[in-house]
Design a protein around this motif. Structure first.
Motif, PDB file in Angstrom:
ATOM      1  N   MET A   1       0.838  -1.172   0.000  1.00 12.48           N
ATOM      2  CA  MET A   1       0.000   0.000   0.000  1.00 12.48           C
ATOM      3  C   MET A   1       0.880   1.231   0.000  1.00 12.48           C
ATOM      4  O   MET A   1       2.027   1.192   0.444  1.00 12.48           O
ATOM      5  CB  MET A   1      -0.949  -0.107   1.185  1.00 12.48           C
ATOM      6  CG  MET A   1      -0.805   0.946   2.233  1.00 12.48           C
ATOM      7  SD  MET A   1      -2.158   0.945   3.380  1.00 12.48           S
ATOM      8  CE  MET A   1      -1.444   0.016   4.686  1.00 12.48           C
ATOM      9  N   ASP A   2       0.361   2.320  -0.479  1.00 10.98           N
ATOM     10  CA  ASP A   2       1.105   3.573  -0.533  1.00 10.98           C
ATOM     11  C   ASP A   2       1.201   4.156   0.877  1.00 10.98           C
ATOM     12  O   ASP A   2       0.199   4.283   1.577  1.00 10.98           O
ATOM     13  CB  ASP A   2       0.383   4.536  -1.468  1.00 10.98           C
ATOM     14  CG  ASP A   2       1.195   5.773  -1.764  1.00 10.98           C
ATOM     15  OD1 ASP A   2       2.433   5.714  -1.620  1.00 10.98           O
ATOM     16  OD2 ASP A   2       0.595   6.782  -2.149  1.00 10.98           O
ATOM     17  N   THR A   3       2.425   4.477   1.301  1.00  8.55           N
ATOM     18  CA  THR A   3       2.643   5.072   2.621  1.00  8.55           C
ATOM     19  C   THR A   3       3.811   6.048   2.535  1.00  8.55           C
ATOM     20  O   THR A   3       4.656   5.942   1.652  1.00  8.55           O
ATOM     21  CB  THR A   3       2.910   3.986   3.684  1.00  8.55           C
ATOM     22  OG1 THR A   3       2.978   4.597   4.960  1.00  8.55           O
ATOM     23  CG2 THR A   3       4.194   3.231   3.410  1.00  8.55           C
ATOM     24  N   ASN A   4       3.850   6.994   3.450  1.00  8.56           N
ATOM     25  CA  ASN A   4       4.915   7.995   3.447  1.00  8.56           C
ATOM     26  C   ASN A   4       6.153   7.538   4.199  1.00  8.56           C
ATOM     27  O   ASN A   4       7.258   7.958   3.879  1.00  8.56           O
ATOM     28  CB  ASN A   4       4.417   9.311   4.048  1.00  8.56           C
ATOM     29  CG  ASN A   4       3.359   9.956   3.182  1.00  8.56           C
ATOM     30  OD1 ASN A   4       3.374   9.809   1.969  1.00  8.56           O
ATOM     31  ND2 ASN A   4       2.436  10.656   3.802  1.00  8.56           N
ATOM     32  N   LEU A  55      12.264   3.810   6.414  1.00  5.11           N
ATOM     33  CA  LEU A  55      12.243   4.081   4.976  1.00  5.11           C
ATOM     34  C   LEU A  55      11.216   5.171   4.703  1.00  5.11           C
ATOM     35  O   LEU A  55      10.073   5.070   5.153  1.00  5.11           O
ATOM     36  CB  LEU A  55      11.864   2.828   4.186  1.00  5.11           C
ATOM     37  CG  LEU A  55      12.733   1.594   4.385  1.00  5.11           C
ATOM     38  CD1 LEU A  55      12.117   0.405   3.656  1.00  5.11           C
ATOM     39  CD2 LEU A  55      14.139   1.851   3.911  1.00  5.11           C
ATOM     40  N   ILE A  56      11.624   6.216   4.009  1.00  5.60           N
ATOM     41  CA  ILE A  56      10.703   7.285   3.645  1.00  5.60           C
ATOM     42  C   ILE A  56      10.259   7.060   2.202  1.00  5.60           C
ATOM     43  O   ILE A  56      11.075   6.816   1.321  1.00  5.60           O
ATOM     44  CB  ILE A  56      11.368   8.665   3.822  1.00  5.60           C
ATOM     45  CG1 ILE A  56      11.690   8.869   5.312  1.00  5.60           C
ATOM     46  CG2 ILE A  56      10.472   9.781   3.289  1.00  5.60           C
ATOM     47  CD1 ILE A  56      12.424  10.137   5.633  1.00  5.60           C
ATOM     48  N   ASN A  57       8.969   7.117   1.994  1.00  5.62           N
ATOM     49  CA  ASN A  57       8.347   6.891   0.684  1.00  5.62           C
ATOM     50  C   ASN A  57       8.761   5.551   0.055  1.00  5.62           C
ATOM     51  O   ASN A  57       9.273   5.514  -1.073  1.00  5.62           O
ATOM     52  CB  ASN A  57       8.659   8.043  -0.278  1.00  5.62           C
ATOM     53  CG  ASN A  57       8.041   9.347   0.170  1.00  5.62           C
ATOM     54  OD1 ASN A  57       6.929   9.369   0.681  1.00  5.62           O
ATOM     55  ND2 ASN A  57       8.774  10.432   0.003  1.00  5.62           N
ATOM     56  N   PRO A  58       8.556   4.437   0.767  1.00  4.92           N
ATOM     57  CA  PRO A  58       8.855   3.153   0.136  1.00  4.92           C
ATOM     58  C   PRO A  58       7.968   2.954  -1.100  1.00  4.92           C
ATOM     59  O   PRO A  58       6.861   3.481  -1.172  1.00  4.92           O
ATOM     60  CB  PRO A  58       8.528   2.127   1.231  1.00  4.92           C
ATOM     61  CG  PRO A  58       7.592   2.820   2.143  1.00  4.92           C
ATOM     62  CD  PRO A  58       7.931   4.277   2.068  1.00  4.92           C
TER      63      PRO A  58
END
Length: 72
Positions: A1-4, A55-58
């Motif tokens: 899923m999209d995560t920051n 991790l930022i913006n995986p």
């Protein structure tokens, strides 16, 4: 899923030293396209019982995997 941001904490057995901690990533449908990931931050506790990384913006639709070698 999209995560920051993704923050991972790994609890490791006390008294077992390790080395060569590595994080890799690959598209879920292409496991042969593995690339090394440099985390935005990493914490290794002195006793070697916990590792944490961020991790930022995986990337979406990617699998992230961490591995290490026990030294004993």
């Amino acid at each position: 899923m999209d995560t920051n941001i993704t923050q991972v904490w790994l609890l490791l057995p006390q008294g077992r030293a390790y080395n060569r901690f590595e994080i890799t990533s690959f598209p879920i449908d292409q496991p042969g396209e593995r690339k090394t990931v440099i985390p935005n931050s990493i914490v290794n506790l002195p006793a070697g019982s916990m590792v944490s990384f961020q991790l930022i913006n995986p990337k979406e639709h990617h699998r992230y995997q961490c591995k290490w070698n026990w030294t004993d």
